[in-house]
Design a protein around this motif. Structure first.
Motif, short mmCIF file in Angstrom:
data_model
loop_
_atom_site.label_atom_id
_atom_site.label_comp_id
_atom_site.label_asym_id
_atom_site.label_seq_id
_atom_site.Cartn_x
_atom_site.Cartn_y
_atom_site.Cartn_z
N MET A 135 0.64 -1.21 -0.09
CA MET A 135 -0.12 -0.01 -0.06
C MET A 135 0.86 1.32 -0.01
N LEU A 136 2.01 1.14 0.85
CA LEU A 136 2.71 2.49 1.07
C LEU A 136 3.87 2.57 0.00
N SER A 137 3.95 1.46 -0.60
CA SER A 137 5.24 1.81 -1.70
C SER A 137 5.36 2.82 -2.50
N ARG A 138 6.59 3.13 -3.14
CA ARG A 138 6.53 4.49 -4.00
C ARG A 138 5.44 4.36 -5.11
N ASN A 139 4.96 3.06 -5.56
CA ASN A 139 4.02 2.85 -6.53
C ASN A 139 2.75 2.21 -5.92
N GLY A 140 2.82 2.40 -4.82
CA GLY A 140 1.66 2.03 -4.06
C GLY A 140 0.35 2.44 -4.24
N VAL A 141 -0.77 2.06 -3.71
CA VAL A 141 -2.14 2.73 -4.00
C VAL A 141 -2.19 3.83 -3.25
N VAL A 142 -1.53 4.31 -2.10
CA VAL A 142 -1.77 5.51 -1.23
C VAL A 142 -1.18 6.56 -1.99
N ASN A 143 0.40 6.32 -2.56
CA ASN A 143 0.89 7.45 -3.36
C ASN A 143 0.25 7.56 -4.47
N GLN A 144 -0.31 6.50 -5.15
CA GLN A 144 -1.07 7.14 -6.48
C GLN A 144 -2.46 7.77 -6.11
N LEU A 145 -3.07 7.39 -5.07
CA LEU A 145 -4.11 8.23 -4.60
C LEU A 145 -3.88 9.87 -4.28
N LEU A 146 -2.63 9.93 -3.51
CA LEU A 146 -2.13 11.29 -2.94
C LEU A 146 -1.90 12.29 -4.17
N THR A 147 -1.25 11.53 -5.24
CA THR A 147 -0.94 12.15 -6.38
C THR A 147 -1.99 12.60 -7.25
N ALA A 148 -2.96 11.64 -7.27
CA ALA A 148 -4.01 12.03 -8.19
C ALA A 148 -4.88 13.19 -7.59
N LEU A 149 -5.00 13.02 -6.15
CA LEU A 149 -5.70 13.98 -5.58
C LEU A 149 -5.19 15.46 -5.46
N GLY A 150 -3.87 15.60 -6.19
CA GLY A 150 -3.10 16.83 -6.10
C GLY A 150 -2.47 17.18 -4.87
N LEU A 151 -2.34 16.44 -3.83
CA LEU A 151 -2.04 16.40 -2.58
C LEU A 151 -0.37 16.49 -2.75
N GLN A 152 0.37 15.86 -3.54
CA GLN A 152 1.79 15.69 -3.86
C GLN A 152 1.87 15.72 -5.38
N ASP A 153 3.13 16.12 -5.62
CA ASP A 153 3.47 16.53 -6.92
C ASP A 153 4.08 15.12 -7.54
N ALA A 154 4.75 14.49 -6.70
CA ALA A 154 5.48 13.08 -7.13
C ALA A 154 5.16 12.09 -6.00
N PRO A 155 5.33 10.87 -6.19
CA PRO A 155 5.27 9.62 -5.26
C PRO A 155 6.19 10.25 -4.16
N SER A 156 5.92 9.97 -2.78
CA SER A 156 6.80 10.08 -1.92
C SER A 156 7.22 9.14 -1.03
N ASN A 157 8.22 9.31 -0.16
CA ASN A 157 8.62 8.06 0.36
C ASN A 157 7.73 7.67 1.72
N LEU A 158 6.80 6.99 1.84
CA LEU A 158 6.10 6.67 2.94
C LEU A 158 6.46 5.73 3.86
N LEU A 159 7.21 4.58 3.20
CA LEU A 159 7.81 3.44 4.01
C LEU A 159 8.71 3.98 4.86
N TYR A 160 9.07 2.89 5.80
CA TYR A 160 10.36 2.79 6.62
C TYR A 160 10.19 4.38 7.35
N SER A 161 9.24 4.56 7.90
CA SER A 161 9.16 5.99 8.84
C SER A 161 8.16 5.62 10.14
#
Lengths: 380, 590
Positions: free
Chosen positions: B122-148
């Motif tokens: 879910m949280l990987s760079r090409n995962g669904v959360v990143n896709q969703l956040l990008t699609a919603l315009g909340l971020q420009d490019a996929p970010s690193n969500l894992l390992y935090s």
């Protein structure tokens, strides 16, 4: 009648397709003790919950002291409710339990404490103030639940089978206690029970319910002596219900031809409806009104003529099946001559103290009644 | 069995607990004791060297503090978000309750590994959360969500919230629903009725849920190892490192002592504040002396709850009256707002595993979202892999063996605890529950040490023994709950009809208890089937079980084959719950 405390008009409640309460009208007078009586599922608890505001009606109106309370939430209705399992708050002391409604009404803590003590005196349990509900017996918890209702003097107190969990002796004692408090404080009480004896002894009026409707509303004597329907006659007290059809009917007097045959017997109308000739009916005779005589005491072979001084009643013949002493009364179970084996036997009751009327099992006896003691009710 | 032997069993009921006591002495107390001893025994007699190392730099203390911080946040979030869920489910009518509770149970029984893996996807760079956040315009490019820290917390809450919900639910189910209703008729507004009446009564459940989650979280390593970075290393990961990489038993023992001390301290605090008796769900007021009023702490709590009540009522009063009228129908507690929130939580609990399923069938996209193409390739790889298939078979066998042993040992103990009038029963209960209280990592390392010296490492028999220790408490608790509802007069009736004690057990007691026995069997099986900590060491690198194989693979690389394995496990668990529910219903219908 005193002023009207509670007025219900057309109040109804459905759960999906199930009609829990058909549109119902009911009025309760100030200071009255009204009992909602009925078998389980008859709608009495539904009605009580609607009055309390714990559920919302589908139609109808509900007025408490003249103000429209149909949509009022329970905490604005100023009613008191005693639950079947008492619903005392287990994490609060007895005193805190009783002071809770006063606190909700923004009373000063000291004043609330004082009134809680008074309420405890009223139910004669001043010594338990600092205890927790779990440390009290069932009867004591019952009194505390009552005290918690009395303390804020609600306009109406609702009781949902409050004595259901107590044993017989304690129940009798609490019945007296509740009657005493009702008398002394003049509170209006709506009481739910499925125990007909309890309803008879305590109520000013009984509202007998069946299948979500009121079957009959009246004084205990009304319901007992003039049942509106077969259901009422059967539900209240023990009764013999003889099948038959109306032969002739003139005002109060009704002659009925019994299904078992013979000449028509005499009875009186229940006073609620007119009876037409040929209409199927039941003749209700209470066990204590069935007089006894040995078969050879009867006048002749027909057994259906009137006897001296007993009015125009009826007579039946049968065999004694069993005899049971239930305290002051002895009951005699009699199988009618010509009845099928699985027909319910007739029940006659006489004072145990009267040895003259002792009959042996297997003996043939004659049962008779006076016209005034037999009531005709519709068969359906 | 001769009747005289039977008589002895009932005359000296303590014998019923003997198998469990023997098991715990040999496989719990002795190994853990050995491990703790190792921390103070050097090659030349007594030493405190491992402890000096432990406190020499701030490294290890920091790891402990991080562990406590993560565990505390996990507990707080799990309990706060889980409370409305448990509240709503407990207020539903029976049929709908089963449907809603299914999703909690499904999540509860799905392997921690599978759920952690699902979050990796879910949280990987090409995962669904990143896709969703990008699609919603909340971020420009996929970010690193894992390992935090955020990823670890999400994973931990996801892992442990079902436990919190189920614990709170068991207490809430026993709260009389008439009590808040009674408060309403006495003039309390809904908010006040909740905070003054319902909430204090649900407190034992909240406390029990919180401590269960906290203690489990403190000993957790799967989620921080898979979802955390270098700054989210937790204390049990250090123990694994010491044992697997440096074989420093003394230091592993010292860390274990630290961990154990923290856990015991938490329990001590809990007991001081709330009383351990609340853990079993009985209400807190039992300890108070009769005839004595509430203390000052109680008054402070009352005032706080009254204030909370007023605050919520003021909030509720903001709603238009007409809306409130419609809501009142189904008693307080089923407002659309609450339902919405609970649906959101259930969505959070179920969606990671559900989204993983399509990825396991994806052909071209790999593990990226959205999946594209369809293939059964990964499942074929799985079927043809001797490693995976042997692991699955071994897990099944070990699970069945464990369930059988745990039942045979746990059921008599449950009879002892539920039926006899022993003094010190609560102490005995604490003893029975100790494998749950002691962090599993400590048991696992202790067992590994003892097994390695008697040659049990790598054997299925050793695994069954180890898993039985862990599964037995669940069997005892389940059976005690069942026995509490069992009408003992049925036994007396059977005996009055001429049945001897064993005949009574065989023809009356056990058939009636069948549903309970079955569910405790399944409980024990599932515990073993999903067990990683003990398997991590006791399998000895060879002869892996399914979770061990999963762990080895997932820590090496994230592959679609793991998604296929996860899907299989998820479906298996769902089927198991469904079957258990069916069987239970049938046995109740009889």
């Amino acid at each position: 009648m005193a002023s009207c405390k509670l007025k219900i008009s057309g109040l109804g409640k459905r759960y999906g397709d199930f009609v829990a309460l058909a549109p119902t009208d009911l009025e309760v007078a100030e200071g009255e003790f009204l009992t909602l009586l009925g078998p389980s599922g008859s709608g009495k608890t539904t009605l009580l919950n609607l009055i309390a505001g714990l559920s919302v009606p589908d139609d109808g109106k509900l007025l408490i002291e003249g103000r429209d309370a149909t949509w009022q939430p329970p905490y604005e209705r100023d009613i008191g409710m005693v639950f079947q399992n008492y619903a005392l708050f287990p994490h609060m002391t007895i005193e805190d339990n009783i002071a809770f409604p006063l606190q909700m009404r923004k009373l000063k803590p000291a004043a609330a404490r004082e009134r809680a003590r008074q309420a405890l005196d009223t139910v004669r349990l001043p010594q338990v103030a600092q205890r927790y509900p779990k440390e009290l017996s069932g009867g004591q918890q019952q009194r505390i639940a009552l005290a918690r209702c009395l303390v804020y003097k609600p306009s109406i107190i609702l009781m949902d089978e409050p004595l259901g969990a107590l044993d017989k002796k304690l129940r009798d004692q609490m019945q007296l206690e509740i009657k005493r408090i009702h008398r002394e404080l003049g509170t209006t009480i709506v009481y739910v029970t499925h125990d007909q004896e309890e309803a008879m002894t305590m109520s000013d009026r009984i509202c007998l319910m069946e299948g979500g409707r009121i079957a009959q509303l009246g004084t205990p004597a009304d319901l007992y002596f003039r049942p509106r329907s077969l259901f009422v006659a059967d539900f209240l007290g023990e009764s013999n219900l003889l099948e038959g059809r109306v032969a002739t009917s003139g005002g109060d007097a009704v002659q009925v031809t019994l299904a078992a045959g013979g000449r028509p017997v005499g009875a009186r109308s229940n006073g609620h409806q007119a009876f037409a000739a040929g209409q199927p009916v039941r003749v209700m005779v209470r066990p204590q009104n069935l007089g006894l005589g040995a078969a050879d005491h009867a006048h002749d072979g027909t057994h259906d003529g009137p006897r001296d001084g007993e009015g125009d009643g009826g007579t039946l013949q049968g065999t004694v099946l069993d005899r049971m002493i239930s305290g002051s009364l002895t009951k005699l179970y009699v199988q009618r001559a010509g009845a099928a084996a699985d027909d319910a036997p007739l029940v006659a009751a006489y004072p145990t103290a009267r040895p003259r009327e002792r009959h042996e099992i297997g003996e043939t006896v004659t049962l008779h009644w006076r016209r005034a003691d037999a009531v005709v009710v519709p068969a359906a | 069995m001769s009747t005289s032997a039977n008589r002895d069993i009932w005359r000296h009921p303590l014998w019923l607990g003997a198998p469990l006591a023997l098991l715990f002495v040999l496989l719990l107390i002795y190994p853990v004791g050995q491990l703790l001893l190792l921390s103070v025994q050097g090659s030349e007699g007594w030493t405190l060297a491992p402890y000096r190392k432990l406190f020499a730099s701030s490294v290890y203390v920091n790891v402990m503090l991080i562990t406590l911080k993560i565990a505390a946040w996990t507990t707080l979030l799990s309990v706060i978000a889980g409370y409305p869920v448990a509240y709503l489910i407990s207020s539903l009518p029976k049929e709908r309750k089963t449907a809603w509770a299914f999703w909690i149970l499904l999540s509860f029984w799905t392997s921690f590994l599978v759920r952690a893996f699902a979050w990796i996807l879910m949280l990987s760079r090409n995962g669904v959360v990143n896709q969703l956040l990008t699609a919603l315009g909340l971020q420009d490019a996929p970010s690193n969500l894992l390992y935090s820290l955020g990823a670890v917390l999400v994973g931990m809450v996801h892992a442990l919230m079902p436990l919190a919900v189920l614990t709170m639910l068991s207490v809430m189910e026993n709260i009389d629903r008439n009590l808040p209703r009674a408060a309403l008729t006495l003039g309390a507004r809904p908010g006040t009725a909740f905070w003054r009446v319902y909430f204090p009564l649900s407190m034992p459940g909240v406390a029990a849920g919180a401590i269960m989650v906290f203690v489990t979280a403190v000993g957790f390593f799967i989620v921080p190892a898979l979802l955390g970075g270098r700054r989210e290393i937790m204390i049990t990961q250090l123990i694994i490192e010491q044992v697997q990489q440096t074989l420093n038993w003394g230091f592993a023992g010292a860390i274990s002592v630290l961990l154990l001390a923290v856990v015991l301290l938490v329990f001590l605090l809990y007991d001081k504040l709330l009383g351990l008796s609340t853990m079993t769900g009985s209400s807190a007021d039992r300890g108070r002396k009769p005839g004595r009023g509430p203390g000052p702490l109680q008054h402070a709590a009352d005032a706080l709850l009254a204030a909370l009540g007023h605050a919520s009522d003021a909030l509720l009063a903001l709603w238009p009256r007409r809306l409130r009228r419609a809501r009142r129908e189904a008693a307080p507690g089923t407002t659309p707002l609450l339902r919405g929130f609970v649906l959101l939580v259930l969505f959070f609990l179920s969606v990671p595993a559900l989204l993983m399923i399509p990825l396991s069938f994806a052909d071209k996209s790999g593990l990226n979202w959205p999946p594209s193409g369809f293939t059964l390739r990964h499942y074929e790889t799985l079927l043809h892999s001797p490693l995976w298939m042997q692991a699955a078979l071994r897990s099944l066998l070990v699970g069945l063996g464990t369930a059988l042993c745990a039942m045979l040992i746990g059921t008599p103990t449950a009879f002892l605890l539920a039926r006899s009038q022993l003094r010190g029963k609560s102490l005995l209960l604490a003893f029975v529950l100790s494998p749950i209280i002691v962090p599993r990592m400590i048991i696992a390392v202790g067992l590994f040490y003892v097994f390695s010296r008697i040659g049990l490492v790598g054997s299925s028999f050793g695994l069954v023994l180890g898993h039985t220790v862990i599964a037995v408490p669940y069997v005892v608790m389940t059976m005690m709950a069942v026995l509490r509802n069992y009408d003992q007069r049925l036994d007396l009736a059977a005996q009055s009809l001429g049945a001897r004690p064993w005949q009574t057990l065989r023809h009356v007691t056990f058939p009636i208890l069948a549903a309970g026995l079955l569910s405790s069997f399944l409980f024990a099986f599932a515990t073993s089937f999903d067990e990683l900590t003990i398997a991590l060491f006791a399998t000895g690198g060879l002869n892996a079980t399914l979770p061990k194989q999963f762990w080895d693979e997932v820590t090496l690389q994230i592959s679609p084959v793991i998604a296929a394995v996860s899907t299989c496990l998820f479906v298996f668990v769902a089927a198991l719950i469904w079957v258990a529910d069916r069987l239970q219903r049938r046995s109740l219908a009889n």
